[in-house]
Write an enzyme that holds these catalytic residues in place. Structure first.
Site, short mmCIF file in Angstrom:
data_model
loop_
_atom_site.label_atom_id
_atom_site.label_comp_id
_atom_site.label_asym_id
_atom_site.label_seq_id
_atom_site.Cartn_x
_atom_site.Cartn_y
_atom_site.Cartn_z
N CYS A 191 0.83 -1.19 0.00
CA CYS A 191 0.00 0.00 0.00
C CYS A 191 0.88 1.25 0.00
O CYS A 191 1.55 1.52 -0.99
CB CYS A 191 -1.01 -0.03 1.14
SG CYS A 191 -2.37 1.15 0.89
N GLU B 52 -2.24 -8.98 3.64
CA GLU B 52 -1.93 -9.36 5.02
C GLU B 52 -3.17 -9.38 5.91
O GLU B 52 -3.06 -9.46 7.14
CB GLU B 52 -0.89 -8.38 5.60
CG GLU B 52 -1.40 -7.01 5.97
CD GLU B 52 -1.62 -6.03 4.82
OE1 GLU B 52 -1.80 -4.85 5.12
OE2 GLU B 52 -1.64 -6.43 3.63
N HIS C 148 -3.67 -5.01 -0.27
CA HIS C 148 -3.34 -5.67 1.00
C HIS C 148 -3.56 -7.18 0.86
O HIS C 148 -4.63 -7.61 0.45
CB HIS C 148 -4.21 -5.13 2.13
CG HIS C 148 -3.94 -3.70 2.43
ND1 HIS C 148 -2.95 -3.31 3.30
CD2 HIS C 148 -4.51 -2.57 1.96
CE1 HIS C 148 -2.93 -1.99 3.36
NE2 HIS C 148 -3.86 -1.51 2.56
#
Length: 177
Positions: free
Chosen positions: A29, A125, A123
């Site tokens: 990001c 994660e 993202h």
């Protein structure tokens, strides 16, 4: 945003130094935006915010990439990765970078510079605990459907494993033990 966040300049310098030293780098990001800028690319506001669960589609370079391609994340078609988006900015690809992924709203979603530096605008994660922390903080009107979180987490775990396998030399692996 350097005026509001003066530390970003030092972070870009650190990222540029890490790439020059051939250290593994993974920018996610804002990290991807900083990595792109550290490598000389332009970072700008995007046309619209991209927020929520979705996917990125791999480019031809992405399909061949050791981290994102080749059946990563258990995807039989090798073409799309489930991700979570939460950004309104974008970046140009750094000169010499491999363009790895795009979405419907943003053409530059992932790149690789050399063999050990990756930038992901999205993202991967988002595990269950991060999902639970984010779900009440997303902008009004944004839906983070809980049923879409597990595929993102599985894909993310696979991408992280492949990243470390691809970028760590034998010496690097020994240091982690």
């Amino acid at each position: 945003d350097d005026a509001q966040h003066p530390h970003l300049s030092a972070e870009r310098e650190l990222l540029a130094d890490a790439v020059r030293a051939d250290l593994p780098v993974l920018g996610v990001c804002l990290g991807a935006q900083l990595l792109a800028a550290a490598l000389g690319a332009r970072v700008t506001r995007g046309p619209v915010a991209e927020i929520g669960f979705g996917e990125v589609r791999l480019t031809s370079d992405g399909l061949r990439d050791p981290v994102l391609g080749g059946g990563a994340a258990g995807r039989p078609d090798n073409s799309a990765i489930p991700v979570c988006h939460w950004h309104g900015d974008t970046f140009d690809l750094p000169r010499g970078a491999a363009h790895l992924a795009r979405s419907d709203l943003y053409s530059n979603q992932a790149f690789r510079f050399g063999d050990r530096a990756y930038g992901f605008q999205f993202h991967i994660e988002v595990d269950r605990s991060l999902y639970e922390a984010w779900v009440s903080r997303v902008p009004t009107g944004t839906v983070l459907d809980a049923v879409l979180q597990p595929p993102v987490e599985r894909a993310g775990r696979d991408v992280f494993r492949r990243f470390f396998d691809a970028v760590l030399s034998g010496h690097d692996r020994a240091a982690l033990k």
